[in-house]
Scaffold this active site. Structure first.
Site, PDB file in Angstrom:
ATOM      1  N   ASP A  60     -14.142  -4.239  -2.172  1.00  0.00           N
ATOM      2  CA  ASP A  60     -12.769  -3.783  -1.960  1.00  0.00           C
ATOM      3  C   ASP A  60     -12.500  -2.393  -2.528  1.00  0.00           C
ATOM      4  O   ASP A  60     -11.343  -1.986  -2.663  1.00  0.00           O
ATOM      5  CB  ASP A  60     -11.803  -4.789  -2.612  1.00  0.00           C
ATOM      6  CG  ASP A  60     -11.595  -6.032  -1.757  1.00  0.00           C
ATOM      7  OD1 ASP A  60     -11.206  -5.876  -0.588  1.00  0.00           O
ATOM      8  OD2 ASP A  60     -11.849  -7.143  -2.261  1.00  0.00           O
ATOM      9  N   GLU A  65      -5.893   2.423  -4.706  1.00  0.00           N
ATOM     10  CA  GLU A  65      -4.552   2.295  -5.293  1.00  0.00           C
ATOM     11  C   GLU A  65      -4.496   1.222  -6.378  1.00  0.00           C
ATOM     12  O   GLU A  65      -3.699   1.327  -7.326  1.00  0.00           O
ATOM     13  CB  GLU A  65      -3.552   1.916  -4.196  1.00  0.00           C
ATOM     14  CG  GLU A  65      -2.215   1.467  -4.724  1.00  0.00           C
ATOM     15  CD  GLU A  65      -1.253   1.053  -3.623  1.00  0.00           C
ATOM     16  OE1 GLU A  65      -0.325   1.836  -3.389  1.00  0.00           O
ATOM     17  OE2 GLU A  65      -1.420  -0.008  -3.003  1.00  0.00           O
ATOM     18  N   ASP A  66      -5.312   0.180  -6.239  1.00  0.00           N
ATOM     19  CA  ASP A  66      -5.198  -0.948  -7.172  1.00  0.00           C
ATOM     20  C   ASP A  66      -5.792  -0.664  -8.543  1.00  0.00           C
ATOM     21  O   ASP A  66      -5.513  -1.386  -9.495  1.00  0.00           O
ATOM     22  CB  ASP A  66      -5.848  -2.194  -6.550  1.00  0.00           C
ATOM     23  CG  ASP A  66      -5.042  -2.684  -5.364  1.00  0.00           C
ATOM     24  OD1 ASP A  66      -3.802  -2.657  -5.449  1.00  0.00           O
ATOM     25  OD2 ASP A  66      -5.653  -3.053  -4.348  1.00  0.00           O
ATOM     26  N   ARG A  85     -13.248  -7.198  -8.482  1.00  0.00           N
ATOM     27  CA  ARG A  85     -12.673  -5.849  -8.419  1.00  0.00           C
ATOM     28  C   ARG A  85     -12.638  -5.148  -9.784  1.00  0.00           C
ATOM     29  O   ARG A  85     -12.269  -3.984  -9.860  1.00  0.00           O
ATOM     30  CB  ARG A  85     -11.264  -5.910  -7.806  1.00  0.00           C
ATOM     31  CG  ARG A  85     -11.244  -6.545  -6.415  1.00  0.00           C
ATOM     32  CD  ARG A  85     -10.042  -6.143  -5.618  1.00  0.00           C
ATOM     33  NE  ARG A  85      -9.970  -4.696  -5.456  1.00  0.00           N
ATOM     34  CZ  ARG A  85      -8.947  -4.048  -4.942  1.00  0.00           C
ATOM     35  NH1 ARG A  85      -7.903  -4.720  -4.509  1.00  0.00           N
ATOM     36  NH2 ARG A  85      -8.946  -2.731  -4.840  1.00  0.00           N
ATOM     37  N   ARG A 130      -1.424 -11.375  -8.615  1.00  0.00           N
ATOM     38  CA  ARG A 130      -2.364 -10.414  -9.213  1.00  0.00           C
ATOM     39  C   ARG A 130      -1.860  -9.803 -10.530  1.00  0.00           C
ATOM     40  O   ARG A 130      -2.648  -9.311 -11.325  1.00  0.00           O
ATOM     41  CB  ARG A 130      -2.636  -9.278  -8.221  1.00  0.00           C
ATOM     42  CG  ARG A 130      -3.319  -9.710  -6.921  1.00  0.00           C
ATOM     43  CD  ARG A 130      -4.771 -10.087  -7.162  1.00  0.00           C
ATOM     44  NE  ARG A 130      -5.423 -10.581  -5.966  1.00  0.00           N
ATOM     45  CZ  ARG A 130      -6.039  -9.821  -5.073  1.00  0.00           C
ATOM     46  NH1 ARG A 130      -6.081  -8.514  -5.235  1.00  0.00           N
ATOM     47  NH2 ARG A 130      -6.615 -10.361  -4.025  1.00  0.00           N
ATOM     48  N   HIS A 160       0.967  -8.111  -2.620  1.00  0.00           N
ATOM     49  CA  HIS A 160       1.454  -7.172  -3.635  1.00  0.00           C
ATOM     50  C   HIS A 160       2.919  -6.794  -3.366  1.00  0.00           C
ATOM     51  O   HIS A 160       3.391  -6.920  -2.235  1.00  0.00           O
ATOM     52  CB  HIS A 160       0.640  -5.862  -3.584  1.00  0.00           C
ATOM     53  CG  HIS A 160      -0.764  -5.959  -4.052  1.00  0.00           C
ATOM     54  ND1 HIS A 160      -1.835  -5.549  -3.287  1.00  0.00           N
ATOM     55  CD2 HIS A 160      -1.283  -6.407  -5.225  1.00  0.00           C
ATOM     56  CE1 HIS A 160      -2.953  -5.731  -3.972  1.00  0.00           C
ATOM     57  NE2 HIS A 160      -2.650  -6.259  -5.143  1.00  0.00           N
ATOM     58  N   CYS A 247      -2.700   1.675   0.024  1.00  0.00           N
ATOM     59  CA  CYS A 247      -3.758   1.234  -0.895  1.00  0.00           C
ATOM     60  C   CYS A 247      -5.018   2.094  -0.835  1.00  0.00           C
ATOM     61  O   CYS A 247      -5.872   1.976  -1.709  1.00  0.00           O
ATOM     62  CB  CYS A 247      -4.086  -0.224  -0.653  1.00  0.00           C
ATOM     63  SG  CYS A 247      -4.571  -0.577   1.003  1.00  0.00           S
TER      64      CYS A 247
HETATM   65  C1  CIR Z   1      -7.745  -7.562  -2.170  1.00  0.00           C
HETATM   66  O1  CIR Z   1      -7.464  -8.712  -1.857  1.00  0.00           O
HETATM   67  O2  CIR Z   1      -7.709  -7.187  -3.332  1.00  0.00           O
HETATM   68  C2  CIR Z   1      -8.169  -6.599  -1.088  1.00  0.00           C
HETATM   69  N1  CIR Z   1      -8.882  -7.306  -0.071  1.00  0.00           N
HETATM   70  C3  CIR Z   1      -6.972  -5.886  -0.487  1.00  0.00           C
HETATM   71  C4  CIR Z   1      -6.267  -5.002  -1.470  1.00  0.00           C
HETATM   72  C5  CIR Z   1      -5.199  -4.192  -0.842  1.00  0.00           C
HETATM   73  N2  CIR Z   1      -4.556  -3.432  -1.837  1.00  0.00           N
HETATM   74  C6  CIR Z   1      -3.300  -2.979  -1.729  1.00  0.00           C
HETATM   75  O3  CIR Z   1      -2.624  -3.234  -0.760  1.00  0.00           O
HETATM   76  N3  CIR Z   1      -2.822  -2.289  -2.746  1.00  0.00           N
END
Ligand code: CIR
Length: 254
Positions: A60, A65-66, A85, A130, A160, A247
């Site tokens: 991922d 962004e995460d 992650r 999360r 999110h 993201c």
């Molecule tokens: C996840 O589940 O963490 C990733 N497959 C998708 C993350 C998307 N992140 C976001 O929208 N900030």
């Protein structure tokens, strides 16, 4: 000139985390092509794109962004809830270090940057699967002294906070009222997404233009009626990994 940090799509994206979507076949070549078009769109809107190489072991990791949240005064490195992650944050911290002093979210807090929406001096933090209450406390401790008000917002039915609400101009948010309560964002104006397009609330404001997915025709019409300038892109393959337009970048200075 704003800097946009991005990262190339991992060939392991087919093993991405999924929470609300069934696993579908992701066309990797198309995902890479769409991601390149996204980077070019950021450039066309005046960003200098710092594109990091793909991380083959981190499915991922395109969703940069995460891994961090960036403010004019500092950057905060997150602690993603998904164990797959956690290692994404190291190289993002390296990329941010030349630009900002860094702070870190620490255990027992977990937090994804997708849960953070900053509008002026207000920072909305989604309380999602999360991002937990410890993250809210730590974010308040880090940002309160800088004059930011950090507000917890409950989100239901989506991954999110920014799946449910994003900013589309100085005074307006775009939101899905089934996933988040619009009253949390008063006195800002809000535009509801079209009910048939539940994933349509994720839009990326860069300067005065909103980068927006091509598939949400009805919500797009609503944005255009409000006079919001759009740059339309196709992110179909990243959407299969529960990603969207906010993201895939961290924008510094926009
Ligand atoms: C996840 O589940 O963490 C990733 N497959 C998708 C993350 C998307 N992140 C976001 O929208 N900030």
């Amino acid at each position: 000139m704003p800097i946009a940090i991005t990262r190339k799509v991992s060939p392991a994206i087919t093993k991405c985390e999924l929470t609300h979507l069934p696993r579908q076949k992701i066309d990797f070549a198309l995902a890479r092509q769409q991601h390149l078009a996204y980077e070019q769109c950021l450039e066309s809107l005046g960003c200098r794109v710092h594109s990091l190489p793909a991380e083959p072991a981190l499915p991922d990791s395109v969703f940069v962004e995460d891994a961090a949240i960036v403010f004019p005064e500092l950057a905060i490195i997150t602690r993603p809830r998904a164990k797959s992650r956690r290692a994404e944050v190291e190289s993002i911290a390296d990329a941010l270090r030349p630009h900002r002093s860094l702070q870190h979210i620490a255990a027992p807090a977990t937090m994804d940057g997708g849960d953070v929406l900053r509008i002026g001096r207000k920072v909305f933090l989604g309380q999602s699967t999360r991002t937990n209450g410890h993250a809210l406390e730590q974010l308040r401790a880090a940002l309160g002294p800088l004059g930011y008000e950090v507000l917890g917002v409950s989100v239901k039915g989506c991954l999110h906070l920014k799946s449910a609400v994003t900013q589309v101009d100085e005074n307006t948010v775009l939101l899905n009222p089934n996933w988040v309560d619009a009253r949390a964002f008063g006195p800002l104006k809000s535009i509801d997404i079209a009910p048939a397009e539940p994933f349509a609330a994720n839009a990326l404001l860069v300067g005065k233009t909103v980068i927006y997915p091509s598939v949400f025709f009805e919500t797009r019409r609503r944005l255009e009626e409000h006079g919001i300038g759009l740059a339309i892109i196709n992110v179909s393959e990243l959407a299969k990994a529960e990603g969207a337009v906010t993201c895939c970048s961290l924008i510094l200075g926009a």
